[in-house]
Design a protein around this motif. Sequence first.
Motif, PDB file in Angstrom:
ATOM      1  N   LEU A 118       3.919  -6.560  -7.677  1.00  0.00           N
ATOM      2  CA  LEU A 118       3.162  -6.113  -6.503  1.00  0.00           C
ATOM      3  C   LEU A 118       3.929  -5.057  -5.705  1.00  0.00           C
ATOM      4  O   LEU A 118       3.378  -4.037  -5.311  1.00  0.00           O
ATOM      5  N   PHE A 134       7.787 -10.793   1.277  1.00  0.00           N
ATOM      6  CA  PHE A 134       7.567 -11.812   0.244  1.00  0.00           C
ATOM      7  C   PHE A 134       8.698 -12.843   0.235  1.00  0.00           C
ATOM      8  O   PHE A 134       8.456 -14.031   0.003  1.00  0.00           O
ATOM      9  N   MET A 137       7.980 -15.239   2.785  1.00  0.00           N
ATOM     10  CA  MET A 137       6.915 -16.142   2.343  1.00  0.00           C
ATOM     11  C   MET A 137       7.528 -17.322   1.576  1.00  0.00           C
ATOM     12  O   MET A 137       7.197 -18.489   1.833  1.00  0.00           O
ATOM     13  N   TYR A 140       9.336 -19.577   4.080  1.00  0.00           N
ATOM     14  CA  TYR A 140       8.456 -20.432   4.881  1.00  0.00           C
ATOM     15  C   TYR A 140       7.839 -21.536   4.037  1.00  0.00           C
ATOM     16  O   TYR A 140       7.640 -22.658   4.502  1.00  0.00           O
ATOM     17  N   PHE A 141       7.556 -21.205   2.778  1.00  0.00           N
ATOM     18  CA  PHE A 141       7.039 -22.244   1.889  1.00  0.00           C
ATOM     19  C   PHE A 141       8.083 -23.358   1.753  1.00  0.00           C
ATOM     20  O   PHE A 141       7.752 -24.538   1.853  1.00  0.00           O
ATOM     21  N   SER A 144       8.355 -25.526   4.899  1.00  0.00           N
ATOM     22  CA  SER A 144       7.208 -26.349   5.298  1.00  0.00           C
ATOM     23  C   SER A 144       6.772 -27.294   4.175  1.00  0.00           C
ATOM     24  O   SER A 144       5.805 -28.022   4.332  1.00  0.00           O
TER      25      SER A 144
ATOM     26  N   ALA B 278      -0.027 -27.047   5.539  1.00  0.00           N
ATOM     27  CA  ALA B 278       0.914 -26.264   6.339  1.00  0.00           C
ATOM     28  C   ALA B 278       1.691 -25.298   5.459  1.00  0.00           C
ATOM     29  O   ALA B 278       1.893 -24.135   5.811  1.00  0.00           O
ATOM     30  N   ALA B 279       2.125 -25.782   4.279  1.00  0.00           N
ATOM     31  CA  ALA B 279       2.904 -24.924   3.382  1.00  0.00           C
ATOM     32  C   ALA B 279       2.067 -23.729   2.931  1.00  0.00           C
ATOM     33  O   ALA B 279       2.535 -22.592   2.916  1.00  0.00           O
ATOM     34  N   SER B 282       1.358 -21.162   5.734  1.00  0.00           N
ATOM     35  CA  SER B 282       2.465 -20.272   6.060  1.00  0.00           C
ATOM     36  C   SER B 282       2.510 -19.089   5.103  1.00  0.00           C
ATOM     37  O   SER B 282       3.139 -18.074   5.382  1.00  0.00           O
ATOM     38  N   MET B 283       1.854 -19.200   3.937  1.00  0.00           N
ATOM     39  CA  MET B 283       1.876 -18.109   2.953  1.00  0.00           C
ATOM     40  C   MET B 283       0.666 -17.187   3.077  1.00  0.00           C
ATOM     41  O   MET B 283       0.622 -16.134   2.449  1.00  0.00           O
ATOM     42  N   TYR B 286       0.860 -13.411   3.783  1.00  0.00           N
ATOM     43  CA  TYR B 286       1.535 -12.650   2.730  1.00  0.00           C
ATOM     44  C   TYR B 286       0.592 -12.441   1.556  1.00  0.00           C
ATOM     45  O   TYR B 286       0.643 -11.412   0.873  1.00  0.00           O
ATOM     46  N   MET B 289      -1.463  -9.648   2.588  1.00  0.00           N
ATOM     47  CA  MET B 289      -0.731  -8.400   2.397  1.00  0.00           C
ATOM     48  C   MET B 289      -0.750  -7.977   0.928  1.00  0.00           C
ATOM     49  O   MET B 289      -0.982  -6.798   0.605  1.00  0.00           O
ATOM     50  N   ALA B 290      -0.538  -8.948   0.031  1.00  0.00           N
ATOM     51  CA  ALA B 290      -0.555  -8.633  -1.397  1.00  0.00           C
ATOM     52  C   ALA B 290      -1.923  -8.108  -1.806  1.00  0.00           C
ATOM     53  O   ALA B 290      -2.040  -7.136  -2.567  1.00  0.00           O
TER      54      ALA B 290
END
Lengths: 325, 305
Positions: A118, A134, A137, A140-141, A144, B278-279, B282-283, B286, B289-290
Motif C-alpha cells: 500500500l 500503519f 495502527m 494500537y491493535f 487494545s 475496541a481493537a 482503533s484500526m 487506518y 486511509m489505506a
Amino acid sequence: MPEKSREYAVNAVLALGLLLVPLWALWAGEPFTITLATRIAILALAGVGLNIALGLGGMVSFGHAAYFGIGAYVAGILAQHAFLNTPVLGLPGSNQMLTIWPVAMLISGVMATAIGALSLRTSGIFFIMITLAFAQMVFYFAISWPAYGGEDGLPIYVRNQFPGLNTMRPWDLFLVAFGVLMVGLAFSALLRGSRFGAALMAIRQNPERAAAVGINPYGVQLTAFAISGMITGLAGALMADLTRFTSPSMMAWPMSGELIVIIILGGTGRLFGPVAGAAILVGFEVTFGGMTEHWKLWLGLVLLGAVLFARGGLIGLIAGKERHG
Amino acid sequence: MTAALFLEQVLNGLQLGLMLFLMSAGLTLVFGVMGLINLAHGSLYMIGAFFCAAAAAASGNFWLGLIAGTAAAAAAGALIEVTVLRRLYDRDHLDQVLATFALILVLSELTKIGFGPFPLFLDVPPILSGTVNLGIAHYPLYRLALIGFGLAVALGLWLLIARTRLGIRIRAGENDREMIAALGVNIRALYTLVFALGAGLAGLAGALVGAVQSVQVGMGEPVLILAFVVIVIGGIGSIKGAMVGALMVGVIDTMGRFLLPRLFGHFMEQSQAAGIGAALASMLIYVLMAAVLVIRPKGLFPAHA
C-alpha cells in the motif's frame, strides 16, 4: 580506493570491538557490560534490516518499529503458549529460538509486504507519513487486544533456548545475538553486491531510468521492503528474549525514530553503519543517562548537530564521504 | 442504544475532527509552502497546552491562558524556524524527519525542565462549564464551544488565505517560490510567518483540548499521527482536504469506538465483543486511509496535481 579500504578497516574495528569488549567483561566479571553489548548487537541487526529499505532503497520508513514489535510479540506469544502448554491457532507454542525466529521473520515479512504494497503506491513525504500511520495502527491493535497483555505487555518467564548454549547466561546470549548480527551483515553485503541490490540502488537514484532498462521498480522495492521488515522482525524476537519482556512500546513510534537515528548516526547506506550507530546510541544513553535524567535533551541536540553539520555519520567522518550506498 | 447517546457521539466526533483540523492545517500549510515535513508539530501543540494551563493557573483567567498558549506556540514555532528548520528546506525528507525528531526530544525535555514532570490540569472557564440541553440530550457546553471555536478558526483561516494580501503570497509561495521571491516578496519572512501561523494553530488546539484532558509531555504525538492520517486522506498541501479529512477521521474514529463493540455484542459474548470491537475500532481510520490510497494515491484533494 583508499576511502574504501579505510571503511573496511573501520568495519573490522567495529566487529572486533563488539566481540572483544564483552569478552573482556566476561573475564572481568561485568555481566552488565555484556548485556549492553548484546543490546547493541540486536539494535544493530534491526538497523541492518531498516538500512536495506532506507539506505539501499531510499525508502524512508518511519514505521519499522511495527516489524520489530511483531517479532517481539511472536517470541512472547510462542513462549507463553509453550510455557502454559496450550496451542496457538491449533499449533503448539515453542521455546526454541530456531523455531521462533523463522516464524517471527515470516509474520513480520507478511506484514511488511502488506504495508509496503500500500505504502509504495506513494513516495516521498507521503511514504514517511503512511508507514508511520500503519505502524501506529499495529501498535494500537496490540495495546487494545487484551489476550496478550494489552497495554501491560507480555513477560517471557524463561528465556527461549538455543541448542548447545545456556541462554540465561549473558555471554551465551551475546554469542547468539552477535552470531545473528554477523549473518545479517553478511547477507546485507551479499544483497548489495547482487543484481538485485544493483537494481534497488538504481531505482533509488532514478526510478524512470531503472524502469526504462527493464527493471520493475514496484516489485524490486516491495521485495526489499519485505526483506527489510523480516530482518528487523528477527531483531525484535531477540530483543524480547534479551529483556524477557514483550512490550507494546517496542512498536511505538519513538522506536521507529530510534532505528532511523541508529542508521544516520552510523552513516546512511554503509554496511556497518547500524553497528556504529547502535553503539553510539547505547553508549550515549548509558553515559549521559547516568549523569542527568534529561539526557534525551542532549541526544536531541547532538542529533540536530549531526543532521545539520555532519551528514555522513560516524563512518562518513572517519572513512571519508565517498558514495551514498 | 438511544438517539441521545448517538447524537452525543456524533458531536464528540465533530469536536475531535475540528481540533484535528487546527493541527492538520498548520502541517499541510508548512508542507505546501516550504516543502517541509515537521514531526515537531505535536510538540507545538504540547507547548500551547502547557503555557495555557500555566498562564490560566497564574492569572485565574482561562482566556488569558488561551492567548498565552497560542502566542507561546507561535513564538516557539518562529524560533525553531529561524534557528533550525530554515536550513532544512532544500534538504531531503530524511534529514527533515531526523532533525524534527531531534526537536521533539529537545522540546519535550525542555518542557519537563520548565514545567516539572507532572501533568498540569486546566479548568473549563466558568462561563462555558455545565451542560446544554439539546432537546434529546444534555451535552457539555465546553465541548459544544470547541466545535464553534473550530468552525470560527477554520472560517478565519479561509478568509485569511482567500481574501488577504498575505493569503495571496501564501498561495503564490505554494505555486512557485522562486517566482515570488523574484517579484520582491521577502520569502524568508513569509516562511517564518507561515510557520508561526501553523504553530499558533497547533498551540491553540493544544490549549483548547487541554481543558478536557490532562496536559502532559508526549500529548502531542498521538495527535500528530492522526493529523498525518488526515492530510494523507485529504491531500498534502490542501486546506480544504485537511478539513474534509479531519472531519472524516474525527467522526469515523469516534463512531467506530462507539458502534463496533455494540455491533459485535449482537453475535458474541459481551466482554469478548468489547475487546475485539475496541481493537478493530482503533484500526478503522487506518483502514480508511489505506482505502483512500488505493483509490486516490495523492489524497482526496491533491494540491499539486
